[in-house]
Write a protein that holds these residues in place. Structure first.
Motif, mmCIF file in Angstrom:
data_model
loop_
_atom_site.group_PDB
_atom_site.id
_atom_site.type_symbol
_atom_site.label_atom_id
_atom_site.label_comp_id
_atom_site.label_asym_id
_atom_site.label_seq_id
_atom_site.Cartn_x
_atom_site.Cartn_y
_atom_site.Cartn_z
ATOM 1 N N LYS A 24 0.838 -1.203 0.000
ATOM 2 C CA LYS A 24 0.000 0.000 0.000
ATOM 3 C C LYS A 24 0.869 1.248 0.000
ATOM 4 C CE LYS A 24 -4.054 -2.037 2.243
ATOM 5 N NZ LYS A 24 -4.695 -2.673 1.109
ATOM 6 N N VAL A 82 -7.947 6.111 9.105
ATOM 7 C CA VAL A 82 -7.856 4.726 8.636
ATOM 8 C C VAL A 82 -6.400 4.279 8.708
ATOM 9 C CG1 VAL A 82 -8.420 3.150 6.747
ATOM 10 C CG2 VAL A 82 -9.758 5.242 7.045
ATOM 11 N N LYS A 102 -3.718 1.304 7.780
ATOM 12 C CA LYS A 102 -3.581 0.179 6.849
ATOM 13 C C LYS A 102 -2.191 -0.433 6.940
ATOM 14 C CE LYS A 102 -6.873 2.030 3.504
ATOM 15 N NZ LYS A 102 -7.222 2.270 2.105
ATOM 16 N N GLY A 119 -7.023 -9.505 3.465
ATOM 17 C CA GLY A 119 -8.151 -8.579 3.434
ATOM 18 C C GLY A 119 -8.502 -7.983 4.792
ATOM 19 N N VAL A 131 -7.000 -3.454 7.046
ATOM 20 C CA VAL A 131 -7.504 -2.075 7.041
ATOM 21 C C VAL A 131 -8.363 -1.848 8.281
ATOM 22 C CG1 VAL A 131 -9.006 -0.439 5.829
ATOM 23 C CG2 VAL A 131 -7.464 -1.914 4.526
ATOM 24 N N ILE A 169 -10.586 0.896 10.394
ATOM 25 C CA ILE A 169 -11.238 2.202 10.431
ATOM 26 C C ILE A 169 -11.340 2.595 11.906
ATOM 27 C CG2 ILE A 169 -13.319 3.508 9.782
ATOM 28 C CD1 ILE A 169 -12.701 2.188 7.262
ATOM 29 N N GLU A 226 -19.291 3.208 -2.656
ATOM 30 C CA GLU A 226 -18.119 2.494 -3.172
ATOM 31 C C GLU A 226 -18.478 1.751 -4.452
ATOM 32 O OE1 GLU A 226 -15.451 0.308 -0.499
ATOM 33 O OE2 GLU A 226 -16.576 1.210 1.149
ATOM 34 N N LYS A 265 -19.527 -5.884 2.089
ATOM 35 C CA LYS A 265 -18.433 -6.466 2.875
ATOM 36 C C LYS A 265 -18.821 -6.928 4.276
ATOM 37 C CE LYS A 265 -14.729 -4.069 0.565
ATOM 38 N NZ LYS A 265 -13.681 -4.710 -0.100
ATOM 39 N N MET A 290 -14.081 5.200 -4.314
ATOM 40 C CA MET A 290 -15.125 5.827 -3.514
ATOM 41 C C MET A 290 -15.532 7.098 -4.230
ATOM 42 S SD MET A 290 -15.226 6.459 0.546
ATOM 43 C CE MET A 290 -15.454 4.780 1.040
ATOM 44 N N GLU A 348 -8.404 1.522 -3.035
ATOM 45 C CA GLU A 348 -7.378 0.471 -3.125
ATOM 46 C C GLU A 348 -7.268 -0.029 -4.545
ATOM 47 O OE1 GLU A 348 -8.236 -3.356 -1.512
ATOM 48 O OE2 GLU A 348 -10.328 -3.278 -2.078
HETATM 49 P P1 AMP Z 1 -9.701 -2.790 1.709
HETATM 50 O O1 AMP Z 1 -9.310 -3.949 2.598
HETATM 51 O O2 AMP Z 1 -8.549 -1.965 1.248
HETATM 52 O O3 AMP Z 1 -10.646 -3.247 0.643
HETATM 53 O O4 AMP Z 1 -10.564 -1.822 2.617
HETATM 54 C C1 AMP Z 1 -11.698 -2.318 3.245
HETATM 55 C C2 AMP Z 1 -12.746 -1.271 3.313
HETATM 56 O O5 AMP Z 1 -12.340 -0.228 4.175
HETATM 57 C C3 AMP Z 1 -13.047 -0.569 1.993
HETATM 58 O O6 AMP Z 1 -13.900 -1.284 1.183
HETATM 59 C C4 AMP Z 1 -13.675 0.705 2.498
HETATM 60 O O7 AMP Z 1 -15.032 0.499 2.808
HETATM 61 C C5 AMP Z 1 -12.938 0.969 3.757
HETATM 62 N N1 AMP Z 1 -11.904 2.002 3.562
HETATM 63 C C6 AMP Z 1 -10.618 1.826 3.182
HETATM 64 N N2 AMP Z 1 -9.980 3.008 3.109
HETATM 65 C C7 AMP Z 1 -10.869 3.966 3.467
HETATM 66 C C8 AMP Z 1 -10.826 5.392 3.593
HETATM 67 N N3 AMP Z 1 -9.720 6.090 3.346
HETATM 68 N N4 AMP Z 1 -11.944 6.028 3.968
HETATM 69 C C9 AMP Z 1 -13.086 5.328 4.233
HETATM 70 N N5 AMP Z 1 -13.196 4.004 4.146
HETATM 71 C C10 AMP Z 1 -12.106 3.319 3.769
#
Ligand code: AMP
Ligand code: GLY
Length: 424
Positions: free
Chosen positions: A103, A141, A143, A150, A153, A155, A192, A214, A273, A283
């Motif tokens: 990332k 967030v 990461k 998966g 991440v 929040i 999204e 999700k 988004m 992502e």
């Molecule tokens: P990912 O594992 O990267 O798919 O992230 C999982 C979920 O986290 C995403 O589908 C988004 O719903 C949420 N997410 C990731 N980054 C952000 C962000 N910067 N702002 C808000 N939600 C986020």
């Protein structure tokens, strides 16, 4: 032709079923495949990350074309290894798969090439990261840099959550080496959209857009999962939004990877988004999404093998990539307790009667043949997909089939597509 597909989930089942539509395809080997895939391909008990065994098998079988579907083997360089021995293989090389594998790499790439994404900071030092999240604006967030099944991440709505997130990733090494570096980024809001694109490194052909669900439970409650269902197309992804994404995100990303000497060939997944300030990248994935593939490929009218070959040969610009005007919906049937612990080995019922209903396809994700019977062997077990003239029709068909299929403890979400229908 003899094909080989690396992987063994619902996504791979969807890829295999589509590849089989080409009459030139005689044999498909799935490594390792699963109980349901065994009805469509020859399953070979080789794990998707056992690169030596995969390459050896491909050589011995004189495979004509390979598809590497999951992230781990791509990031490990499975495609590089197959190409080295002269086997055409669909998927990015390791130096391009890094777009998902790190990332930090992808965020820095987006910054360098002005591709819209959430504002961020990178840390490789826990103390500095903690000092930062103690002051930064909430929500934020956190990461983990590398692959984390998966789950990397987090929040964070409160200060405590942010501190815990940094602690668990950097000090307690919850995701191992994947957490040696972290990205802390701004929290974005908006619908999204997932857009998967075929690319040969120069040209790009977006597939029909989709929407993932999700969370484990109805109303977007419960824990995050790998995805409990999908619909395509995504109603928020209008022609105007698509044109903006092509101009500000898709083409700039392909060109950026070229400029960096890392041409991306394969399927590039844009997790977007649609914020009040325009579409932004949440992502990148270096592969087909799961369960997005289960709604996207049934709508592909062009021949999948031909398109994949064009991505490998660099001839995508001259290749027809067409999708039907209809809609598709996929409802995941999961094991009781998923995404936490669950019991395996329950016999699946209802498949014979309903698996073949008109316009319904049951993709197997976590199933196994045991004493001649299909049993659950994973968290996400089946992806029941239906196509129709519109989303309502597709959902009705998918849910009619879902109601009749199950096993002890199985569950599914009842509101897949509800938000998409409301937006239509
Ligand atoms: P990912 O594992 O990267 O798919 O992230 C999982 C979920 O986290 C995403 O589908 C988004 O719903 C949420 N997410 C990731 N980054 C952000 C962000 N910067 N702002 C808000 N939600 C986020
Ligand atoms: N469905 C999201 C993913 O494949 O990463």
């Amino acid at each position: 032709m003899k094909l080989m597909v690396v992987g063994g989930g619902g996504r791979e089942h969807a890829i295999i079923k589509k590849l089989k539509e080409n009459p030139a395809v005689e044999t498909i080997f799935a490594l390792p495949g699963n109980g349901g895939i065994a009805a469509d391909a020859t399953c070979v008990p080789i794990g998707a990350t056992d690169l030596d065994a995969i390459v050896e098998f491909a050589k011995n079988e004189a495979i004509d074309f390979a598809v590497v579907a999951p992230d781990d083997p791509l990031v490990l360089g499975c495609v590089d290894r197959l190409l080295e021995i002269g086997i055409p293989a669909f998927g990015p090389k390791a130096n391009a798969a890094i777009l998902e594998g790190s990332k930090v790499f992808s965020k820095n790439l987006m910054k360098k090439y002005h591709i819209p994404t959430a504002a961020y900071e990178v840390f490789d030092d826990a103390a500095k990261a903690l000092a930062y999240v103690k002051e930064a604006e909430l929500p934020l967030v956190v990461k983990a840099d590398g692959l984390a099944l998966g789950k990397g991440v987090l929040i964070c709505e409160t200060r405590e959550q942010a501190i815990d997130a940094v602690d668990s990733i950097m000090n307690d090494h919850k995701f191992g080496k994947s957490g040696d570096q972290i990205v802390v980024e701004e929290f974005l809001t908006g619908p999204e959209v997932s857009v998967l694109c075929f690319t040969d490194g120069e040209s790009l052909a977006p597939m029909v857009s989709s929407m993932d669900h999700k969370r484990a439970l109805d109303g977007d409650k419960g824990l995050n999962t790998g995805g409990m269902g999908t619909v395509a197309p995504n109603p928020y992804y209008t022609d105007d939004v698509a044109a903006t994404c092509m101009e500000t995100i898709f083409l700039p990303t392909i060109r950026a990877m070229q400029s960096e000497g890392r041409p991306f060939q394969g399927c590039l997944y844009f997790g977007l988004m649609l914020t009040p300030k325009g579409p932004k990248v949440i992502e990148y994935n270096c592969r087909f999404g799961d369960p997005e593939t289960q709604v996207v490929l049934p709508l592909l009218e062009s021949d999948l093998l031909t398109v994949m070959q064009a991505c490998v040969n660099g001839t995508l610009a001259e290749t027809d990539v067409r999708f039907s005007k209809g809609a598709a919906a996929c409802v995941i049937i999961a094991s009781g307790g998923y995404p936490e612990s669950y019991e395996k080995g329950f016999v699946l019922h209802g498949l014979d009667e309903n698996g073949g209903a008109e316009g319904v396809i049951v993709y197997h994700a976590g199933t196994k043949l045991q004493d001649g019977k299909l049993v659950n062997a994973g968290g996400r077990v089946l992806g029941v997909t239906a196509t129709g003239d519109d989303l309502r029709a597709a959902l009705d068909k998918a849910y009619a089939a879902v109601e009749t299929i199950g096993f002890d403890g199985s569950f599914f979400r009842h509101d897949i597509g509800a938000r998409a229908l409301a937006a239509n």
